[in-house]
Design a protein around this motif. Structure first.
Motif, PDB file in Angstrom:
ATOM      1  N   VAL A 156       0.849  -1.193   0.000  1.00  0.00           N
ATOM      2  CA  VAL A 156       0.000   0.000   0.000  1.00  0.00           C
ATOM      3  C   VAL A 156       0.880   1.237   0.000  1.00  0.00           C
ATOM      4  O   VAL A 156       2.042   1.206   0.412  1.00  0.00           O
ATOM      5  CB  VAL A 156      -0.968   0.027   1.200  1.00  0.00           C
ATOM      6  CG1 VAL A 156      -1.853  -1.212   1.209  1.00  0.00           C
ATOM      7  CG2 VAL A 156      -0.217   0.155   2.526  1.00  0.00           C
ATOM      8  N   VAL A 157       0.287   2.380  -0.439  1.00  0.00           N
ATOM      9  CA  VAL A 157       1.064   3.601  -0.603  1.00  0.00           C
ATOM     10  C   VAL A 157       0.145   4.816  -0.454  1.00  0.00           C
ATOM     11  O   VAL A 157      -1.024   4.769  -0.836  1.00  0.00           O
ATOM     12  CB  VAL A 157       1.742   3.597  -2.001  1.00  0.00           C
ATOM     13  CG1 VAL A 157       0.708   3.653  -3.118  1.00  0.00           C
ATOM     14  CG2 VAL A 157       2.745   4.725  -2.144  1.00  0.00           C
ATOM     15  N   PRO A 158       0.650   5.928   0.121  1.00  0.00           N
ATOM     16  CA  PRO A 158      -0.150   7.156   0.153  1.00  0.00           C
ATOM     17  C   PRO A 158      -0.364   7.724  -1.259  1.00  0.00           C
ATOM     18  O   PRO A 158       0.541   7.678  -2.097  1.00  0.00           O
ATOM     19  CB  PRO A 158       0.696   8.111   0.997  1.00  0.00           C
ATOM     20  CG  PRO A 158       1.582   7.230   1.820  1.00  0.00           C
ATOM     21  CD  PRO A 158       1.884   6.057   0.920  1.00  0.00           C
ATOM     22  N   PHE A 187       1.832   9.814  -5.889  1.00  0.00           N
ATOM     23  CA  PHE A 187       1.933   8.710  -4.939  1.00  0.00           C
ATOM     24  C   PHE A 187       3.369   8.552  -4.476  1.00  0.00           C
ATOM     25  O   PHE A 187       4.306   8.954  -5.142  1.00  0.00           O
ATOM     26  CB  PHE A 187       1.338   7.421  -5.496  1.00  0.00           C
ATOM     27  CG  PHE A 187       2.184   6.629  -6.469  1.00  0.00           C
ATOM     28  CD1 PHE A 187       2.580   5.331  -6.155  1.00  0.00           C
ATOM     29  CD2 PHE A 187       2.537   7.138  -7.708  1.00  0.00           C
ATOM     30  CE1 PHE A 187       3.327   4.584  -7.053  1.00  0.00           C
ATOM     31  CE2 PHE A 187       3.276   6.395  -8.613  1.00  0.00           C
ATOM     32  CZ  PHE A 187       3.679   5.110  -8.280  1.00  0.00           C
ATOM     33  N   GLY A 188       3.514   7.980  -3.272  1.00  0.00           N
ATOM     34  CA  GLY A 188       4.817   7.808  -2.653  1.00  0.00           C
ATOM     35  C   GLY A 188       4.763   8.280  -1.202  1.00  0.00           C
ATOM     36  O   GLY A 188       3.680   8.537  -0.666  1.00  0.00           O
ATOM     37  N   PRO A 189       5.893   8.477  -0.528  1.00  0.00           N
ATOM     38  CA  PRO A 189       7.224   8.206  -1.070  1.00  0.00           C
ATOM     39  C   PRO A 189       7.601   6.727  -1.124  1.00  0.00           C
ATOM     40  O   PRO A 189       8.459   6.352  -1.908  1.00  0.00           O
ATOM     41  CB  PRO A 189       8.137   8.970  -0.109  1.00  0.00           C
ATOM     42  CG  PRO A 189       7.369   9.069   1.152  1.00  0.00           C
ATOM     43  CD  PRO A 189       5.932   9.147   0.773  1.00  0.00           C
ATOM     44  N   GLY A 190       6.966   5.872  -0.298  1.00  0.00           N
ATOM     45  CA  GLY A 190       7.340   4.469  -0.292  1.00  0.00           C
ATOM     46  C   GLY A 190       6.135   3.551  -0.283  1.00  0.00           C
ATOM     47  O   GLY A 190       5.061   3.906   0.203  1.00  0.00           O
ATOM     48  N   ILE A 191       6.326   2.355  -0.840  1.00  0.00           N
ATOM     49  CA  ILE A 191       5.289   1.315  -0.835  1.00  0.00           C
ATOM     50  C   ILE A 191       5.614   0.341   0.288  1.00  0.00           C
ATOM     51  O   ILE A 191       6.698  -0.250   0.324  1.00  0.00           O
ATOM     52  CB  ILE A 191       5.246   0.570  -2.185  1.00  0.00           C
ATOM     53  CG1 ILE A 191       5.012   1.551  -3.333  1.00  0.00           C
ATOM     54  CG2 ILE A 191       4.165  -0.507  -2.173  1.00  0.00           C
ATOM     55  CD1 ILE A 191       5.231   0.940  -4.706  1.00  0.00           C
ATOM     56  N   THR A 192       4.685   0.173   1.210  1.00  0.00           N
ATOM     57  CA  THR A 192       4.879  -0.735   2.337  1.00  0.00           C
ATOM     58  C   THR A 192       4.373  -2.118   1.959  1.00  0.00           C
ATOM     59  O   THR A 192       3.204  -2.268   1.595  1.00  0.00           O
ATOM     60  CB  THR A 192       4.126  -0.232   3.577  1.00  0.00           C
ATOM     61  OG1 THR A 192       4.537   1.111   3.879  1.00  0.00           O
ATOM     62  CG2 THR A 192       4.415  -1.126   4.780  1.00  0.00           C
ATOM     63  N   PRO A 270      -0.844   7.484   9.122  1.00  0.00           N
ATOM     64  CA  PRO A 270       0.043   7.061  10.207  1.00  0.00           C
ATOM     65  C   PRO A 270       0.446   5.594  10.075  1.00  0.00           C
ATOM     66  O   PRO A 270      -0.385   4.725   9.824  1.00  0.00           O
ATOM     67  CB  PRO A 270      -0.811   7.291  11.466  1.00  0.00           C
ATOM     68  CG  PRO A 270      -1.770   8.383  11.068  1.00  0.00           C
ATOM     69  CD  PRO A 270      -2.086   8.109   9.626  1.00  0.00           C
ATOM     70  N   GLY A 271       1.750   5.356  10.237  1.00  0.00           N
ATOM     71  CA  GLY A 271       2.269   4.003  10.128  1.00  0.00           C
ATOM     72  C   GLY A 271       2.573   3.563   8.712  1.00  0.00           C
ATOM     73  O   GLY A 271       3.180   2.506   8.511  1.00  0.00           O
ATOM     74  N   ILE A 272       2.177   4.374   7.716  1.00  0.00           N
ATOM     75  CA  ILE A 272       2.431   4.067   6.298  1.00  0.00           C
ATOM     76  C   ILE A 272       3.294   5.146   5.658  1.00  0.00           C
ATOM     77  O   ILE A 272       4.281   4.855   4.988  1.00  0.00           O
ATOM     78  CB  ILE A 272       1.111   3.911   5.510  1.00  0.00           C
ATOM     79  CG1 ILE A 272       0.278   2.760   6.087  1.00  0.00           C
ATOM     80  CG2 ILE A 272       1.401   3.678   4.031  1.00  0.00           C
ATOM     81  CD1 ILE A 272       0.927   1.389   5.983  1.00  0.00           C
ATOM     82  N   GLY A 273       2.937   6.401   5.862  1.00  0.00           N
ATOM     83  CA  GLY A 273       3.754   7.458   5.296  1.00  0.00           C
ATOM     84  C   GLY A 273       3.009   8.764   5.114  1.00  0.00           C
ATOM     85  O   GLY A 273       1.784   8.837   5.280  1.00  0.00           O
ATOM     86  N   VAL A 274       3.766   9.793   4.768  1.00  0.00           N
ATOM     87  CA  VAL A 274       3.231  11.126   4.507  1.00  0.00           C
ATOM     88  C   VAL A 274       3.687  11.553   3.117  1.00  0.00           C
ATOM     89  O   VAL A 274       4.883  11.533   2.812  1.00  0.00           O
ATOM     90  CB  VAL A 274       3.712  12.144   5.561  1.00  0.00           C
ATOM     91  CG1 VAL A 274       3.210  13.542   5.215  1.00  0.00           C
ATOM     92  CG2 VAL A 274       3.240  11.735   6.959  1.00  0.00           C
ATOM     93  N   LEU A 275       2.740  11.938   2.291  1.00  0.00           N
ATOM     94  CA  LEU A 275       2.999  12.400   0.925  1.00  0.00           C
ATOM     95  C   LEU A 275       2.640  13.873   0.863  1.00  0.00           C
ATOM     96  O   LEU A 275       1.523  14.256   1.230  1.00  0.00           O
ATOM     97  CB  LEU A 275       2.145  11.599  -0.062  1.00  0.00           C
ATOM     98  CG  LEU A 275       2.091  12.098  -1.509  1.00  0.00           C
ATOM     99  CD1 LEU A 275       3.463  12.004  -2.171  1.00  0.00           C
ATOM    100  CD2 LEU A 275       1.054  11.299  -2.295  1.00  0.00           C
TER     101      LEU A 275
END
Length: 284
Positions: A156-158, A187-192, A270-275
């Motif tokens: 998953v990704v923001p 989309f990004g910065p990272g795919i979890t 939260p816990g995944i990322g901020v785009l």
């Protein structure tokens, strides 16, 4: 742990992020992986990716601070967007809850990454930004059962999905036009990887998505309050057409926010990322 892409010397380089160790090029893993992030998604299952990163000595990692992250990849085979998929958001708009996913296609020319500007098109006077959870398909998928659908995910990704809202309001048949201006899909910065997600949250239902503008949370909600959950979205679209590795299903927003030049739009998970993306005037 995440799969990401950085810009270094004008070249886009696929990396793994493993806080607090930092980042490492995929070619420098204990068991190296070649190619870009999209190649990795197609060739390396998420669990194997995680194992390879964990097996890599810490000495090979470098600090992530100060690195320029880009979109994880630029050419997904297809991007599906989902409209009115949170109950509260549909209620805000006095819209009837759809009986089936209200989906639309976005083209890859809309793709931008973290920090890249969202240009406001000359044709529109009212553009919104919508924070969403992006579902990244990890294997060829066709007619998957809902009970098995999460197994089709790589991770998953923001996402920030933009809409020329005034164009859409003129005619609902203008949906494709209103969604496909350049810069309208970040989309990004990272795919979890999905295994990491489930280990952290227990299920996708616990994930919270927030639309933020200039640091102010405009709307937030959890995946549990979707009308159609991630597994249903994957199964539904796989019954329509084949899904390919790297395809993205942008699963809907808890709420849209009008953006103007000079604003900063943000998808916060939260816990995944901020785009984060700045908004600029694209009008001539």
């Amino acid at each position: 742990m995440q799969l990401a892409t950085i810009l270094e010397g004008g070249e886009e380089i696929a990396v793994a992020l493993d806080p607090p160790r930092g980042l490492v090029r995929l070619t420098d893993l204990a068991e190296p992986i070649g190619g870009g992030a999209l190649d990795v998604i197609a060739a390396v299952p998420p669990g194997e990716f995680t194992d390879r990163v964990r097996a890599t000595p810490t000495a090979r990692f470098a600090p992530a601070e100060g690195r320029e992250f880009t979109a994880p990849y630029r050419r997904p085979h297809k991007i599906w967007g989902i409209g009115l998929n949170y109950r509260a958001h549909a209620d805000d708009l006095s819209a009837v809850h759809p009986d089936e996913p209200a989906s639309f296609i976005k083209a890859d020319h809309t793709v931008i990454g973290p920090g890249e500007p969202i240009p406001l098109p000359a044709q529109s006077e009212r553009v919104t930004a919508e924070a969403e959870l992006g579902l990244v398909i990890g294997r060829p998928t066709r007619d998957v059962a809902e009970a098995d659908a999460i197994g089709a995910l790589w991770g998953v990704v923001p996402v920030l999905d933009q809409t020329a809202e005034d164009i859409l309001q003129r005619n609902p048949r203008f949906l494709t036009r209103s969604k496909n201006f350049p810069g309208f899909f970040s989309f990004g910065p990272g795919i979890t990887p999905i295994g990491e997600v489930l280990e952290r949250f227990g299920s996708l239902a616990a994930i919270e998505v927030a639309t933020v503008v200039d640091g102010e949370v405009r709307r937030a909600d959890t995946v549990a309050h979707m009308i159609f959950g991630p597994a249903h979205l994957i199964a539904f679209h796989s019954a329509m057409m084949p899904l390919h590795p790297g395809d993205i299903i942008s699963s809907g927003t808890p709420g849209a926010a009008v953006i103007a030049a000079g604003d900063t739009a943000e998808c916060r998970i939260p816990g995944i990322g901020v785009l984060t993306n700045p908004v600029v005037s694209g009008r001539s």
